[in-house]
Design an enzyme around this catalytic site. Structure first.
Site, PDB file in Angstrom:
ATOM      1  N   GLN A  64       0.940  -1.139  -0.008  1.00 38.02           N
ATOM      2  CA  GLN A  64       0.195   0.072  -0.048  1.00 38.02           C
ATOM      3  C   GLN A  64       0.670   1.177   0.025  1.00 38.02           C
ATOM      4  OE1 GLN A  64      -2.429  -1.861   3.356  1.00 38.02           O
ATOM      5  NE2 GLN A  64      -4.002  -0.499   2.398  1.00 38.02           N
ATOM      6  N   ASN A  75      -1.407 -11.030   8.238  1.00 38.41           N
ATOM      7  CA  ASN A  75      -2.375 -10.072   8.506  1.00 38.41           C
ATOM      8  C   ASN A  75      -3.867 -10.628   8.035  1.00 38.41           C
ATOM      9  OD1 ASN A  75      -3.590  -7.182   9.384  1.00 38.41           O
ATOM     10  ND2 ASN A  75      -3.765  -7.212   6.990  1.00 38.41           N
ATOM     11  N   GLU A  76      -4.999 -10.584   8.678  1.00 34.40           N
ATOM     12  CA  GLU A  76      -6.329 -10.815   8.409  1.00 34.40           C
ATOM     13  C   GLU A  76      -6.461 -11.944   7.370  1.00 34.40           C
ATOM     14  OE1 GLU A  76      -8.130  -7.289   6.938  1.00 34.40           O
ATOM     15  OE2 GLU A  76      -8.107  -6.234   8.656  1.00 34.40           O
ATOM     16  N   TYR A 123     -12.843  -2.560  12.534  1.00 30.93           N
ATOM     17  CA  TYR A 123     -13.279  -1.169  12.135  1.00 30.93           C
ATOM     18  C   TYR A 123     -14.895  -0.908  12.347  1.00 30.93           C
ATOM     19  CZ  TYR A 123      -8.951  -0.776   9.537  1.00 30.93           C
ATOM     20  OH  TYR A 123      -7.422  -0.697   9.230  1.00 30.93           O
ATOM     21  N   HIS A 161      -1.853  -4.895 -12.760  1.00 32.82           N
ATOM     22  CA  HIS A 161      -1.464  -4.453 -14.210  1.00 32.82           C
ATOM     23  C   HIS A 161      -2.176  -5.309 -15.258  1.00 32.82           C
ATOM     24  CE1 HIS A 161       2.888  -3.669 -12.412  1.00 32.82           C
ATOM     25  NE2 HIS A 161       2.076  -2.575 -12.431  1.00 32.82           N
ATOM     26  N   HIS A 188       1.213  -9.321   4.713  1.00 31.01           N
ATOM     27  CA  HIS A 188       0.089  -8.459   4.356  1.00 31.01           C
ATOM     28  C   HIS A 188      -0.413  -8.460   2.949  1.00 31.01           C
ATOM     29  CE1 HIS A 188      -1.980  -4.717   6.684  1.00 31.01           C
ATOM     30  NE2 HIS A 188      -2.516  -5.082   5.508  1.00 31.01           N
ATOM     31  N   ASP A 210       2.464   0.918  -8.226  1.00 25.88           N
ATOM     32  CA  ASP A 210       3.729   0.839  -8.823  1.00 25.88           C
ATOM     33  C   ASP A 210       4.660   1.920  -8.002  1.00 25.88           C
ATOM     34  OD1 ASP A 210       2.842  -0.705 -10.449  1.00 25.88           O
ATOM     35  OD2 ASP A 210       3.311   0.274 -12.050  1.00 25.88           O
TER      36      ASP A 210
HETATM   37  C1  NOJ Z   1      -7.170  -3.836   6.915  1.00 19.55           C
HETATM   38  C2  NOJ Z   1      -6.175  -4.238   6.072  1.00 19.55           C
HETATM   39  O1  NOJ Z   1      -5.193  -4.812   6.669  1.00 19.55           O
HETATM   40  C3  NOJ Z   1      -5.613  -2.856   5.709  1.00 19.55           C
HETATM   41  O2  NOJ Z   1      -4.565  -3.213   4.568  1.00 19.55           O
HETATM   42  C4  NOJ Z   1      -6.644  -1.966   5.000  1.00 19.55           C
HETATM   43  O3  NOJ Z   1      -6.075  -0.861   4.292  1.00 19.55           O
HETATM   44  C5  NOJ Z   1      -7.531  -1.619   6.161  1.00 19.55           C
HETATM   45  N1  NOJ Z   1      -8.309  -2.746   6.641  1.00 19.55           N
HETATM   46  C6  NOJ Z   1      -8.731  -0.853   5.516  1.00 19.55           C
HETATM   47  O4  NOJ Z   1      -9.561  -0.995   4.784  1.00 19.55           O
END
Ligand code: NOJ
Length: 500
Positions: free
Chosen positions: A41, A188-189, A333, A61, A144, A74
């Site tokens: 990101q 992650n997640e 969230y 891409h 991630h 990129d």
């Molecule tokens: C969880 C993710 O781990 C993260 O990469 C994402 O940007 C945020 N939520 C917000 O959606």
């Protein structure tokens, strides 16, 4: 919003306008504050200095129209080049730690550990040194979401072999950075990796095989996590003296009505979204939650399948995964309202259908720019209370919590959100006895929000993506968070932003 670097001066001042009843509790002395980001990101430099291709490079891409604004990462925030500036932003905020992730393909361009890209290693090594020189603890996520493309070419996470390749990668990371990194997050997640990546197809690699490949993916991810944990535990912990855990995302699922069916549906949803990952690791029994096994077995039977679509764990695997985390990393969230739909049509094969529920959000809740994210602070406390009971009060690091807007500099929506959520977090610590040790705000700066591209912003710092220098400008929320960290309680006033 366009902000030109030269002719805009941003001044943040505190006013007494918009005072909200503040929580008088303080954050405990040993509580730490940070911010979070992820490699894909923010880094950019997608093919720089020997980095290999990953599944996000490939999909953005090959299928630009699949991303909301047709853009890719990129360059993103160009942190591959601007990392020293990022450390200065962290320093300005006064955070104790920075949660960021390593790009697997930057370190191992083919995905396999036989070939190490030393340029990539140097990048992270220098970055970690710079953080430490500025008294900021690195909290490092190994994975991630950016799987090296060659491993996707082998089938990706639904292929159990990936668990061993992940272990090899983890070993390289522990060997190279473990002398300086004392908190590791393996993955992650997992829910997003599997459900979104291989189920709904809304994340890379964009495969839509819900109810089958997502469950296969889930088994690999849990085993991969446990392998990395045991590797660290057995060979590195004594010498490196760090901690290692997993980060799971969870909504709070509230029954829409008081009916038993809706209550059961909400609980089932908690178990099948969060318990899918947390139960095998954090419950005393291990394995998937019972209700998840039953639901998928029954649906599979109704579909005339001889075996459940949920792949089983062997007894050894159950034992191997159980307890494989020093802490629970929690991303949270928002909240959803759940209605029962368990008598749904079993001819549809999907994870959604297996859960047998319908979810909505209350239209009266404060919206954000993201359709799925409403500002519902009480749901955070309810989730923390539920976790406390369900998993015997585990040690928790809040590894993400954040609010989406479209990029306002005076981001009162974000401040309102964090004020409310941190208020509930303080209540969970002081009134409910939850063992929460840290909080990472998502995110340090605006960045590439996956399939939503750059249409959603989560940052404390505004990033000008049309400026080749990718200038970063503090928003009001940066000042709010800085003040909160300094005071170790929620500030009474909302910072106002004056743009001259
Ligand atoms: C969880 C993710 O781990 C993260 O990469 C994402 O940007 C945020 N939520 C917000 O959606």
């Amino acid at each position: 919003m366009e902000i030109r670097k030269m002719n805009v001066v941003v001044v943040l001042v505190l006013t007494s306008i918009g005072v909200i009843q503040a929580n008088t509790f303080h954050f405990p002395d040993n509580f730490s504050f940070g911010v979070a980001t992820a490699a894909y990101q923010i880094e950019g430099g997608w093919n720089k200095s020997g980095k290999g291709e990953n599944i996000w490079d490939r999909i953005t891409h090959k299928r630009p129209e699949w991303v909301k604004d047709g853009k890719n990462a990129d360059i993103a925030c160009d942190s591959y080049h601007l990392w020293k500036i990022d450390v200065q932003l962290l320093k300005q905020l006064g955070v104790d730690f920075y949660r960021f992730s390593l790009s697997w393909s930057r370190i191992l361009p083919t995905g396999f550990s036989e070939y190490i890209n030393w340029n990539g290693v140097r990048y992270y090594s220098d970055f970690i040194d710079e953080l430490l020189a500025n008294d900021i603890r690195p909290v490092v996520t190994l994975y991630h979401w950016d799987l090296p493309q060659p491993l996707q070419d082998l089938g990706g996470w639904p292929n159990l072999l990936i668990a061993s390749y992940f272990e090899d990668y983890a070993k390289v990371a522990f060997q190279l950075f473990g002398d300086r990194v004392k908190t590791w997050i393996t993955i992650n997640e997992p829910n997003e990796i599997c459900d979104t990546g291989y189920g709904t197809g809304a994340a890379a690699p964009g495969i839509e095989e819900s109810g089958t490949l997502d469950y296969l993916c889930g088994k690999t991810v849990l085993i991969a996590h446990a392998k990395a944990y045991h590797l660290y535990d057995k060979y590195y912990r004594n010498k490196q003296k760090g901690e290692i855990g997993i980060t799971i995302v969870s909504r709070w699922n509230e029954p829409k009505t008081n009916s038993t069916r809706d209550k059961e549906a909400a609980e089932r949803t908690m178990q099948m979204q969060f318990g899918w990952w947390a139960h095998p690791i954090f419950s005393t029994k291990g394995d998937y939650p019972l209700v998840m096994k039953e639901r998928i077995r029954n649906m599979s039977q109704c579909q005339n399948l001889e075996e459940s679509r949920l792949p089983k764990f062997t007894t050894n695997e159950i034992e191997y995964i159980k307890g494989s985390s020093d802490f629970m990393g929690l991303n949270h969230y928002s909240t959803w309202l759940i209605t029962d739909d368990s008598e749904n049509n079993c001819t549809i094969v999907s994870y959604e259908n297996d859960m047998g529920m319908k979810n909505v959000q209350d239209p009266s809740w404060i919206p954000s720019a993201a359709s799925w994210l409403k500002d519902v602070p009480w749901g955070f406390r309810k989730l923390l209370q539920w976790i406390k009971v369900e998993y015997d009060n585990p040690l928790i690091h809040i590894t993400e919590n954040g609010f989406a807007d479209v990029g306002e500099l005076h981001d009162t929506g974000r401040i309102h959100y964090h004020r409310g959520y941190l208020n509930e977090l303080l209540n969970a610590i002081h009134l409910d006895g939850c063992k929460i040790k840290s909080y990472a705000l998502w995110s340090l700066m605006d960045n590439m929000e996956w399939q939503d591209g750059y249409t959603l912003k989560f940052g404390l710092y505004y990033v000008n993506f049309s400026d080749p220098l990718r200038t970063r400008t503090p928003k009001s929320s940066a000042n709010f968070y800085k003040e909160l960290i300094r005071l170790r309680r929620i500030p009474r006033d909302t910072p106002q932003l004056i743009v001259i």
